[in-house]
Design a protein around this motif. Structure first.
Motif, PDB file in Angstrom:
ATOM      1  N   ALA A  16      16.742 -17.281  63.697  1.00 40.99           N
ATOM      2  CA  ALA A  16      15.344 -17.000  64.042  1.00 40.99           C
ATOM      3  C   ALA A  16      15.306 -15.668  64.765  1.00 40.99           C
ATOM      4  CB  ALA A  16      14.774 -18.097  64.931  1.00 40.99           C
ATOM      5  N   THR A  17      14.191 -14.963  64.631  1.00 39.95           N
ATOM      6  CA  THR A  17      14.019 -13.711  65.362  1.00 39.95           C
ATOM      7  C   THR A  17      12.787 -13.785  66.244  1.00 39.95           C
ATOM      8  OG1 THR A  17      12.779 -12.688  63.556  1.00 39.95           O
ATOM      9  CG2 THR A  17      15.133 -12.258  63.623  1.00 39.95           C
ATOM     10  N   VAL A  18      12.916 -13.203  67.427  1.00 40.93           N
ATOM     11  CA  VAL A  18      11.789 -13.005  68.330  1.00 40.93           C
ATOM     12  C   VAL A  18      11.504 -11.514  68.287  1.00 40.93           C
ATOM     13  CG1 VAL A  18      10.954 -13.159  70.699  1.00 40.93           C
ATOM     14  CG2 VAL A  18      12.433 -14.963  69.771  1.00 40.93           C
ATOM     15  N   VAL A  19      10.417 -11.168  67.621  1.00 42.20           N
ATOM     16  CA  VAL A  19      10.005  -9.784  67.464  1.00 42.20           C
ATOM     17  C   VAL A  19       8.789  -9.571  68.353  1.00 42.20           C
ATOM     18  CG1 VAL A  19       9.310  -7.990  65.824  1.00 42.20           C
ATOM     19  CG2 VAL A  19      10.775  -9.885  65.056  1.00 42.20           C
ATOM     20  N   VAL A  20       8.888  -8.632  69.285  1.00 44.40           N
ATOM     21  CA  VAL A  20       7.794  -8.387  70.226  1.00 44.40           C
ATOM     22  C   VAL A  20       7.286  -6.964  70.020  1.00 44.40           C
ATOM     23  CG1 VAL A  20       7.134  -8.281  72.662  1.00 44.40           C
ATOM     24  CG2 VAL A  20       8.763 -10.014  71.890  1.00 44.40           C
ATOM     25  N   ASN A  21       5.954  -6.838  70.007  1.00 44.42           N
ATOM     26  CA  ASN A  21       5.311  -5.533  69.859  1.00 44.42           C
ATOM     27  C   ASN A  21       4.007  -5.566  70.653  1.00 44.42           C
ATOM     28  OD1 ASN A  21       4.783  -2.934  68.967  1.00 44.42           O
ATOM     29  ND2 ASN A  21       3.937  -3.607  67.013  1.00 44.42           N
ATOM     30  N   GLY A  22       3.902  -4.698  71.641  1.00 41.88           N
ATOM     31  CA  GLY A  22       2.678  -4.644  72.436  1.00 41.88           C
ATOM     32  C   GLY A  22       2.370  -5.941  73.154  1.00 41.88           C
ATOM     33  N   GLY A  23       3.402  -6.652  73.588  1.00 40.41           N
ATOM     34  CA  GLY A  23       3.184  -7.903  74.309  1.00 40.41           C
ATOM     35  C   GLY A  23       2.897  -9.097  73.421  1.00 40.41           C
ATOM     36  N   ARG A  24       2.929  -8.918  72.120  1.00 37.04           N
ATOM     37  CA  ARG A  24       2.692 -10.020  71.178  1.00 37.04           C
ATOM     38  C   ARG A  24       3.979 -10.354  70.429  1.00 37.04           C
ATOM     39  NH1 ARG A  24      -2.608 -11.349  70.356  1.00 37.04           N
ATOM     40  NH2 ARG A  24      -4.106  -9.952  71.311  1.00 37.04           N
ATOM     41  N   VAL A  25       4.096 -11.621  70.069  1.00 38.58           N
ATOM     42  CA  VAL A  25       5.276 -12.134  69.378  1.00 38.58           C
ATOM     43  C   VAL A  25       4.915 -12.394  67.916  1.00 38.58           C
ATOM     44  CG1 VAL A  25       6.963 -14.022  69.325  1.00 38.58           C
ATOM     45  CG2 VAL A  25       6.035 -13.240  71.513  1.00 38.58           C
ATOM     46  N   LEU A  26       5.788 -11.940  67.011  1.00 38.38           N
ATOM     47  CA  LEU A  26       5.578 -12.168  65.582  1.00 38.38           C
ATOM     48  C   LEU A  26       5.882 -13.629  65.258  1.00 38.38           C
ATOM     49  CD1 LEU A  26       4.940 -10.969  62.776  1.00 38.38           C
ATOM     50  CD2 LEU A  26       7.383 -10.377  62.602  1.00 38.38           C
ATOM     51  N   CYS A  27       4.902 -14.302  64.673  1.00 40.68           N
ATOM     52  CA  CYS A  27       5.042 -15.715  64.310  1.00 40.68           C
ATOM     53  C   CYS A  27       4.641 -15.903  62.851  1.00 40.68           C
ATOM     54  CB  CYS A  27       4.134 -16.586  65.179  1.00 40.68           C
ATOM     55  SG  CYS A  27       4.546 -16.536  66.933  1.00 40.68           S
ATOM     56  N   VAL A  28       4.957 -17.069  62.335  1.00 38.78           N
ATOM     57  CA  VAL A  28       4.482 -17.442  61.004  1.00 38.78           C
ATOM     58  C   VAL A  28       3.755 -18.775  61.108  1.00 38.78           C
ATOM     59  CG1 VAL A  28       6.268 -16.183  59.746  1.00 38.78           C
ATOM     60  CG2 VAL A  28       6.659 -18.565  60.341  1.00 38.78           C
ATOM     61  N   GLU A  29       2.746 -18.885  60.276  1.00 39.70           N
ATOM     62  CA  GLU A  29       2.066 -20.158  60.099  1.00 39.70           C
ATOM     63  C   GLU A  29       2.544 -20.658  58.741  1.00 39.70           C
ATOM     64  OE1 GLU A  29      -2.290 -21.322  61.678  1.00 39.70           O
ATOM     65  OE2 GLU A  29      -2.263 -19.920  60.001  1.00 39.70           O
ATOM     66  N   GLU A  30       3.074 -21.874  58.715  1.00 36.66           N
ATOM     67  CA  GLU A  30       3.675 -22.373  57.484  1.00 36.66           C
ATOM     68  C   GLU A  30       3.364 -23.847  57.279  1.00 36.66           C
ATOM     69  OE1 GLU A  30       8.009 -22.279  57.581  1.00 36.66           O
ATOM     70  OE2 GLU A  30       7.976 -22.493  59.750  1.00 36.66           O
ATOM     71  N   ARG A  31       3.480 -24.279  56.047  1.00 39.29           N
ATOM     72  CA  ARG A  31       3.273 -25.689  55.719  1.00 39.29           C
ATOM     73  C   ARG A  31       4.618 -26.413  55.806  1.00 39.29           C
ATOM     74  NH1 ARG A  31      -1.662 -26.419  55.112  1.00 39.29           N
ATOM     75  NH2 ARG A  31      -3.008 -24.979  54.010  1.00 39.29           N
ATOM     76  N   SER A  32       4.616 -27.530  56.529  1.00 33.76           N
ATOM     77  CA  SER A  32       5.818 -28.342  56.661  1.00 33.76           C
ATOM     78  C   SER A  32       5.409 -29.808  56.735  1.00 33.76           C
ATOM     79  CB  SER A  32       6.584 -27.952  57.935  1.00 33.76           C
ATOM     80  OG  SER A  32       7.694 -28.792  58.128  1.00 33.76           O
ATOM     81  N   ASN A  33       5.901 -30.584  55.795  1.00 32.53           N
ATOM     82  CA  ASN A  33       5.602 -32.022  55.754  1.00 32.53           C
ATOM     83  C   ASN A  33       4.105 -32.298  55.840  1.00 32.53           C
ATOM     84  OD1 ASN A  33       8.366 -32.697  55.622  1.00 32.53           O
ATOM     85  ND2 ASN A  33       8.531 -32.454  57.841  1.00 32.53           N
ATOM     86  N   SER A  35       1.734 -30.530  57.174  1.00 40.62           N
ATOM     87  CA  SER A  35       1.041 -29.966  58.332  1.00 40.62           C
ATOM     88  C   SER A  35       1.156 -28.446  58.334  1.00 40.62           C
ATOM     89  CB  SER A  35       1.652 -30.498  59.631  1.00 40.62           C
ATOM     90  OG  SER A  35       1.484 -31.889  59.724  1.00 40.62           O
ATOM     91  N   LEU A  36       0.220 -27.811  59.015  1.00 36.82           N
ATOM     92  CA  LEU A  36       0.251 -26.366  59.211  1.00 36.82           C
ATOM     93  C   LEU A  36       0.854 -26.129  60.593  1.00 36.82           C
ATOM     94  CD1 LEU A  36      -0.562 -23.817  57.703  1.00 36.82           C
ATOM     95  CD2 LEU A  36      -2.753 -23.905  58.867  1.00 36.82           C
ATOM     96  N   VAL A  37       2.052 -25.550  60.629  1.00 32.73           N
ATOM     97  CA  VAL A  37       2.798 -25.400  61.874  1.00 32.73           C
ATOM     98  C   VAL A  37       3.076 -23.927  62.159  1.00 32.73           C
ATOM     99  CG1 VAL A  37       3.853 -27.684  61.675  1.00 32.73           C
ATOM    100  CG2 VAL A  37       5.041 -25.694  60.732  1.00 32.73           C
TER     101      VAL A  37
END
Length: 159
Positions: A16-33, A35-37
């Motif tokens: 996993a990567t924690v990518v930070v830019n301007g105080g924000r963290v890069l995340c993904v919204e994904e479907r798993s079982n 649900s939208l997680v």
């Protein structure tokens, strides 16, 4: 043969990567079982792939971002809850990296199951804790925010 009785039990190795830019963290919204997680850019280590390469590949495939790894945050173990059929949940060994964004390709198709990439403040990410794919999501970010960094030279892949 179940994980518990297998002679050669192995956890799922993920990055996993924690990518930070301007105080924000890069995340993904994904479907798993069903649900939208929310998760970090993350995925499984592939055969003959270094941990670093896996982290770069998964970040690109899930977000369209090319990044530069800057540090190793840590190694995390977690076992998913018991499944509805009574089987033990999968056991994960996650290798987490800090990274900085380099360039984005908005035309790149994202991996199957990924709905979108998004930048979230730590407060926004924490407020969505009920939608985290696993407890690993916040723990890795919290450790990063606390300054936990180790040199990438700790990791070795032998020929």
């Amino acid at each position: 043969m179940s994980q518990r009785t297998s002679r050669f039990w192995q956890p799922d190795v993920t990055v996993a990567t924690v990518v930070v830019n301007g105080g924000r963290v890069l995340c993904v919204e994904e479907r798993s079982n069903g649900s939208l997680v929310i998760n970090q850019p993350a995925g499984h280590l592939e055969p003959d792939e270094s941990l670093e390469h896996a982290a770069l590949r998964e970040t690109r495939e899930e977000t369209g971002w090319d990044v530069r790894l800057t540090a190793f945050i840590g190694a995390y173990q977690w076992q998913a809850p018991m499944q509805a059929d009574g089987n033990a949940g999968r056991h994960y060994l996650r290798m987490a990296f800090a990274a900085e964004p380099l360039r984005h390709d908005p035309t790149r198709p994202l991996d199957d199951g990924i709905v979108r990439a998004l930048w979230m403040t730590p407060a926004e990410l924490l407020a969505e804790r009920d939608r985290h794919r696993s407890p690993l999501v916040w723990q890795v970010v919290a450790d990063h925010l606390a300054g936990q960094r180790h040199p990438l030279s700790l990791l070795r892949q032998l020929p």
